[in-house]
Motif scaffolding. Structure first.
Motif, mmCIF file in Angstrom:
data_model
loop_
_atom_site.group_PDB
_atom_site.id
_atom_site.type_symbol
_atom_site.label_atom_id
_atom_site.label_comp_id
_atom_site.label_asym_id
_atom_site.label_seq_id
_atom_site.Cartn_x
_atom_site.Cartn_y
_atom_site.Cartn_z
ATOM 1 N N ASP A 54 -12.372 -80.612 46.179
ATOM 2 C CA ASP A 54 -13.126 -79.526 45.549
ATOM 3 C C ASP A 54 -14.605 -79.884 45.422
ATOM 4 O O ASP A 54 -15.480 -79.068 45.708
ATOM 5 N N THR A 55 -14.890 -81.115 45.003
ATOM 6 C CA THR A 55 -16.275 -81.564 44.851
ATOM 7 C C THR A 55 -16.979 -81.572 46.204
ATOM 8 O O THR A 55 -18.131 -81.133 46.318
ATOM 9 N N PHE A 56 -16.295 -82.037 47.231
ATOM 10 C CA PHE A 56 -16.877 -82.067 48.568
ATOM 11 C C PHE A 56 -17.205 -80.655 49.051
ATOM 12 O O PHE A 56 -18.303 -80.383 49.516
ATOM 13 N N PHE A 57 -16.238 -79.742 48.945
ATOM 14 C CA PHE A 57 -16.470 -78.370 49.391
ATOM 15 C C PHE A 57 -17.610 -77.733 48.612
ATOM 16 O O PHE A 57 -18.444 -77.035 49.179
ATOM 17 N N HIS A 58 -17.638 -77.965 47.297
ATOM 18 C CA HIS A 58 -18.701 -77.393 46.472
ATOM 19 C C HIS A 58 -20.057 -77.955 46.888
ATOM 20 O O HIS A 58 -21.030 -77.215 47.047
ATOM 21 N N GLY A 59 -20.137 -79.266 47.092
ATOM 22 C CA GLY A 59 -21.394 -79.903 47.482
ATOM 23 C C GLY A 59 -21.861 -79.495 48.866
ATOM 24 O O GLY A 59 -23.062 -79.449 49.149
ATOM 25 N N ALA A 60 -20.909 -79.189 49.750
ATOM 26 C CA ALA A 60 -21.251 -78.798 51.118
ATOM 27 C C ALA A 60 -21.409 -77.281 51.248
ATOM 28 O O ALA A 60 -21.563 -76.764 52.348
ATOM 29 N N ASN A 61 -21.329 -76.554 50.125
ATOM 30 C CA ASN A 61 -21.425 -75.087 50.122
ATOM 31 C C ASN A 61 -20.377 -74.428 51.018
ATOM 32 O O ASN A 61 -20.654 -73.459 51.711
ATOM 33 N N VAL A 62 -19.176 -74.980 51.011
ATOM 34 C CA VAL A 62 -18.065 -74.408 51.780
ATOM 35 C C VAL A 62 -17.188 -73.644 50.797
ATOM 36 O O VAL A 62 -16.650 -74.229 49.855
ATOM 37 N N PRO A 63 -17.040 -72.324 50.997
ATOM 38 C CA PRO A 63 -16.190 -71.566 50.077
ATOM 39 C C PRO A 63 -14.721 -71.981 50.235
ATOM 40 O O PRO A 63 -14.214 -72.066 51.349
ATOM 41 N N TYR A 64 -14.102 -72.286 49.099
ATOM 42 C CA TYR A 64 -12.708 -72.690 49.128
ATOM 43 C C TYR A 64 -11.975 -72.048 47.970
ATOM 44 O O TYR A 64 -12.467 -72.106 46.850
ATOM 45 N N PRO A 65 -10.847 -71.421 48.192
ATOM 46 C CA PRO A 65 -10.228 -71.215 49.494
ATOM 47 C C PRO A 65 -11.041 -70.240 50.340
ATOM 48 O O PRO A 65 -11.811 -69.448 49.802
ATOM 49 N N PRO A 66 -10.869 -70.305 51.661
ATOM 50 C CA PRO A 66 -11.660 -69.427 52.523
ATOM 51 C C PRO A 66 -11.292 -67.960 52.300
ATOM 52 O O PRO A 66 -10.179 -67.643 51.909
ATOM 53 N N SER A 67 -12.258 -67.095 52.569
ATOM 54 C CA SER A 67 -12.003 -65.665 52.423
ATOM 55 C C SER A 67 -11.050 -65.195 53.511
ATOM 56 O O SER A 67 -10.858 -65.864 54.530
ATOM 57 N N GLN A 68 -10.489 -64.025 53.314
ATOM 58 C CA GLN A 68 -9.578 -63.468 54.314
ATOM 59 C C GLN A 68 -10.331 -63.204 55.619
ATOM 60 O O GLN A 68 -9.784 -63.374 56.698
ATOM 61 N N GLU A 69 -11.597 -62.824 55.514
ATOM 62 C CA GLU A 69 -12.410 -62.607 56.728
ATOM 63 C C GLU A 69 -12.556 -63.901 57.528
ATOM 64 O O GLU A 69 -12.453 -63.901 58.747
ATOM 65 N N THR A 70 -12.809 -65.004 56.836
ATOM 66 C CA THR A 70 -12.916 -66.296 57.505
ATOM 67 C C THR A 70 -11.589 -66.657 58.160
ATOM 68 O O THR A 70 -11.553 -67.122 59.305
ATOM 69 N N MET A 71 -10.502 -66.449 57.450
ATOM 70 C CA MET A 71 -9.169 -66.735 58.015
ATOM 71 C C MET A 71 -8.915 -65.877 59.250
ATOM 72 O O MET A 71 -8.428 -66.364 60.274
ATOM 73 N N ARG A 72 -9.262 -64.596 59.172
ATOM 74 C CA ARG A 72 -9.031 -63.677 60.290
ATOM 75 C C ARG A 72 -9.875 -64.083 61.496
ATOM 76 O O ARG A 72 -9.394 -64.100 62.624
#
Length: 153
Positions: A54-72
């Motif tokens: 969670d800290t890594f994703f937050h620091g890297a500005n990666v939305p987690y969990p990914p949005s449905q658009e990203t998944m699609r």
């Protein structure tokens, strides 16, 4: 000298059995406690790993969990949200990916209306299962149009 290592005079079987049972009981309790402590330590490490992710994703500005658009856009349409079962329109069969087959490969599947070809979805490999939509008779190719999956030589 020979009676030195035995309880009592070396003849007291009841006392020997009692001591043996007590030592066995201690061994079981300590073994169970050790297993529980090991499981607790493993659980703490998993929790720490989750916090680090969670800290890594937050620091890297990666939305987690990914949005449905990203998944699609990454995996194609029909990817379920976390916690949802995949949906398939119309009748379907469950397919297990055979050994040696991976994502993107095609394979022949038997269904209630006959055999048809499916493509293994991205992210799956041998042993995984997925739902394959059974083609309607109007859109299904007839047997003469199908290329055999394997040919004997």
């Amino acid at each position: 000298d020979q009676n030195f290592v035995c309880p009592g005079c070396g003849c007291d079987h009841r006392l020997t059995e009692e001591i043996s049972a007590e030592l066995q009981n201690r061994k079981v309790k300590r073994g169970n406690i050790a297993q529980i402590r090991q499981q607790e330590n493993l659980l703490m490490e998993i929790i720490k790993l989750g916090v680090k992710v969670d800290t890594f994703f937050h620091g890297a500005n990666v939305p987690y969990p990914p949005s449905q658009e990203t998944m699609r856009s990454t995996f194609g349409p029909g990817v379920p949200l976390p916690g949802q079962a995949p949906t398939v329109a119309g009748p379907s069969v469950q397919v297990t990916v055979p050994v040696g087959v991976r994502a993107g490969d095609s394979l022949e599947v038997s269904g209630p209306t006959g055999r048809f070809m499916v493509t293994v979805p991205q992210g799956l490999s041998e042993g995984h299962t997925f739902q394959a939509q059974i083609p309607s008779p109007a859109t299904a190719p007839n047997d003469s149009d199908m290329i055999p999956f394997m040919t004997a030589s």
